[in-house]
Design an enzyme around this catalytic site. Structure first.
Site, PDB file in Angstrom:
ATOM      1  N   LEU A 196      -9.216  -0.845   5.633  1.00 51.62           N
ATOM      2  CA  LEU A 196      -8.200  -1.620   6.459  1.00 51.62           C
ATOM      3  C   LEU A 196      -6.966  -1.955   5.675  1.00 51.62           C
ATOM      4  CD1 LEU A 196     -11.139  -3.605   8.354  1.00 51.62           C
ATOM      5  CD2 LEU A 196      -9.579  -1.367   9.198  1.00 51.62           C
ATOM      6  N   ASP A 197      -5.897  -1.739   6.335  1.00 48.37           N
ATOM      7  CA  ASP A 197      -4.653  -2.456   5.884  1.00 48.37           C
ATOM      8  C   ASP A 197      -4.770  -3.863   6.448  1.00 48.37           C
ATOM      9  OD1 ASP A 197      -1.993  -2.964   4.788  1.00 48.37           O
ATOM     10  OD2 ASP A 197      -1.378  -2.698   7.025  1.00 48.37           O
ATOM     11  N   LYS A 198      -3.900  -4.606   5.900  1.00 52.08           N
ATOM     12  CA  LYS A 198      -3.742  -6.218   6.448  1.00 52.08           C
ATOM     13  C   LYS A 198      -2.856  -6.478   7.650  1.00 52.08           C
ATOM     14  CE  LYS A 198      -1.941  -9.650   4.274  1.00 52.08           C
ATOM     15  NZ  LYS A 198      -1.268 -10.341   5.530  1.00 52.08           N
TER      16      LYS A 198
ATOM     17  N   VAL B 222      -7.283   2.635   7.716  1.00 52.49           N
ATOM     18  CA  VAL B 222      -6.431   2.361   9.147  1.00 52.49           C
ATOM     19  C   VAL B 222      -5.350   1.854   8.682  1.00 52.49           C
ATOM     20  CG1 VAL B 222      -6.678   1.311  11.337  1.00 52.49           C
ATOM     21  CG2 VAL B 222      -8.955   2.265  10.217  1.00 52.49           C
TER      22      VAL B 222
END
Length: 623
Positions: free
Chosen positions: A309-311, A508
């Site tokens: 996951l990106d932040k 994502v």
């Protein structure tokens, strides 16, 4: 949906085969056996010709399909005088291809409805009044009137009033969404309330809905790896069929048993159950706001073991929000926020827009500021209700009111969350308060990650270009298997590639810097509602609504659609083999075998269509 030329040919072949079968049966009852035999043979020829042409086309493309078995069964039945069996096989083959075509049309109905909703014109507000113009004539900055019931033609911003929008076709949300002045609106939503004015922010071709339509069209043209795997299985099935038919003939000396075996083995739409189930899964996922670009990524989603996951904008909201208002002196909290937000109405800075949104959400009246001056990168000054107001960083406010930075800084600033933004507010030359802003974790993120683990995701990682202390603070308590901070785009790609040793990887993200990693992952997922166009282009899956929790139904639909496809293939081939053995033993005549096999084929196609009824979160009873 209207029929294509190919669908019309399939319909005509079915009608022709049915007509000749019926006429032949009437002649047989009237005692005209030779006439019945001739009519049945004539009825088989058009279907057999079309089948042979399809086989040649497949062979030129390097594919060997089970249609060869259907051609062998019809040809052998004609050669050995079993014209009634050949006619039945022709009817069932034509009926099977017709049913498969109908099933795919039904599975794509929701996607077709999405395409059909594209508006062709819009009502533009010009100097001469209202005018209807084609979508191609719209440009950013145009003011449009969106009537009740209209589909929003382009992305834009609400200018006045309250817009009530039905976004169910885009996101699956059942209730209308209320959007106030300044709110961004996606094209493709339907106006469920009164008419409102919209300022276009994109041209029609660059708007959200146009991009979604292009992605849908791409999805419809795809073919899954599983379908190609089924084609490879067909070579083995063909060998088994021919061997069993030859063995039955050799051991008994009766060629009719070989014909019966070939007739029972006619798979017609059997292998087509795979694309039917997967296309149905694509359609079902779209109803939940998960646009999968094709059957390939849908099937891959069923195998995902690692989720990266990106932040910012993915695990977090991506927009600064007020976490607390700390008043000083004698002004109440609401008044500090009201004055600051009223002044910031004239600024386009993300922090300023967040202040305005928070004040509007609290129902505060925001007067129009006067004498507004924006100091790039520092703050804003002006008058609100005849009071001099300053909003900005501690340095900016201190310099303007003649105070020291320490006097305008929050004493406990060191205790703020990493990554938080501190905004100082001064009124009439005195420090009035502080606004603490941060990019918060998405609501329900912890519960979502736990649910994804229960769905079979073994590893959960965070990959961000932000600072390590910010990443650790934001993800505390989420139970991630790793946090990788300070990454450049190429380092994100390396992370994706290195994680493949643990199984298929899903990435994502929403930003331009995420696009290379999305393309490198087995399945790339873009936050399409507010994400960058580059990430949506590189991704295999686009979440049409700005909610990360849509991953959960998307993954479940993919898993269950693939399971239904495998179930259909295994059941169909298994029953066909049993029927072939029965025919080889002389328990089935060619006509009986043909009827039995086509019942099996129809059953597996109908079973594949169950993917249209998948309800995420509810266990499905196997059929």
């Amino acid at each position: 949906m209207s029929q294509s030329p190919g669908d019309r040919i399939k319909t005509l072949l079915l009608l022709s085969a049915l007509t000749t079968l019926a006429i032949g049966l009437l002649l047989l009852l009237a005692g005209a056996d030779r006439g019945a035999t001739l009519i049945w043979a004539l009825g088989v020829l058009p279907v057999l010709t079309g089948l042979c042409l399809e086989i040649l086309r497949s062979l030129r493309q390097g594919e060997i399909g089970l249609d060869i078995v259907a051609a062998l069964s019809m040809t052998s039945a004609l050669v050995f005088g079993e014209t009634l069996a050949a006619s039945v096989v022709a009817v069932m083959y034509a009926g099977g291809t017709f049913l498969e075509s109908h099933a795919e049309r039904r599975a794509r109905r929701e996607m077709h409805d999405l395409l059909a909703r594209v508006p062709r014109s819009a009502t533009r507000i010009g100097a001469a009044g209202l005018e209807d113009v084609p979508l191609e004539a719209l440009a950013p900055g145009d003011e449009l009137l969106i009537h009740q019931g209209d589909v929003v033609p382009v992305d834009g911003v609400v200018l006045d009033g309250q817009a009530f929008l039905d976004t169910s076709a885009l996101t699956g949300e059942s209730l209308p969404v209320k959007c106030g002045p300044g709110a961004a609106v996606m094209s493709g939503a339907t106006n469920a309330g009164e008419a409102f004015r919209l300022r276009a922010s994109h041209s029609a071709g660059d708007s959200t809905y146009a991009g979604i339509v292009r992605l849908v069209e791409e999805a419809q043209r795809s073919k899954a790896p599983m379908s190609r795997l089924a084609d490879r299985w067909s070579l083995g099935f063909l060998a088994v069929t021919v061997a069993l038919a030859g063995l039955a003939w050799a051991l008994t000396g009766d060629p009719i048993r070989a014909v019966a075996v070939l007739v029972v083995a006619t798979p017609c739409p059997l292998i087509l159950a795979v694309p039917v189930a997967l296309v149905a899964g694509l359609s079902r996922a779209a109803q939940f706001g998960v646009l999968v670009k094709g059957a390939r990524p849908l099937e891959a989603m069923a195998h995902i073991r690692t989720l990266i996951l990106d932040k910012t904008g993915t695990l977090t909201d991506g927009r600064p929000q007020i976490t607390s208002v700390l008043p000083h002196a004698d002004l109440p909290e609401a008044e500090v926020l009201r004055l600051a937000a009223a002044l910031d109405q004239g600024s386009k800075h993300p922090v300023a827009q967040a202040l305005v949104a928070e004040a509007q959400a609290r129902g505060l009246h925001l007067p129009v500021p006067a004498g507004l001056t924006e100091h790039a990168g520092e703050g804003v000054s002006g008058r609100v209700d005849d009071r001099q107001v300053l909003v900005g960083g501690a340095d900016f406010v201190a310099a303007r009111i003649g105070a020291t930075v320490s006097e305008t800084a929050l004493p406990m600033a060191a205790d703020l969350d990493a990554g938080a933004v501190l905004v100082a507010v001064a009124v009439d030359g005195r420090l009035a308060g502080h606004l603490v802003m941060a990019d918060p974790l998405r609501e329900g993120a912890a519960g979502l990650l736990q649910a994804l683990r229960r769905q079979g995701i073994a590893r959960l990682l965070l990959a961000t270009g932000d600072r390590a202390e910010v990443a650790r603070r934001v993800t505390a308590g989420l139970g991630l298997d790793g946090v990788r901070a300070g990454l450049s785009p190429d380092q994100k790609v390396l992370l994706v590639l290195s994680e493949r040793k643990n199984g298929p990887v899903m990435m994502v993200g929403d930003g331009v810097n995420d696009a290379p990693a999305l393309a490198a992952a087995d399945v790339g997922v873009a936050m399409g509602a507010r994400g960058a166009a580059a990430s949506a282009e590189a991704a295999d899956v686009v979440l049409l609504v700005d909610h990360l929790d849509r991953l959960r139904p998307g993954l479940e639909i993919a898993r269950r659609a693939r399971g239904i496809a495998i179930q259909s293939v295994v059941a169909g081939i298994g029953l066909s083999v049993l029927g072939m053995i029965a025919a080889a033993l002389g328990w089935l005549t060619p006509v009986e075998g043909a009827l039995l096999q086509e019942v099996i084929d129809v059953a597996v196609i109908l079973n594949a269509l169950r993917a249209l009824r998948i309800r995420p979160g509810i266990e499905e009873i196997s059929a």
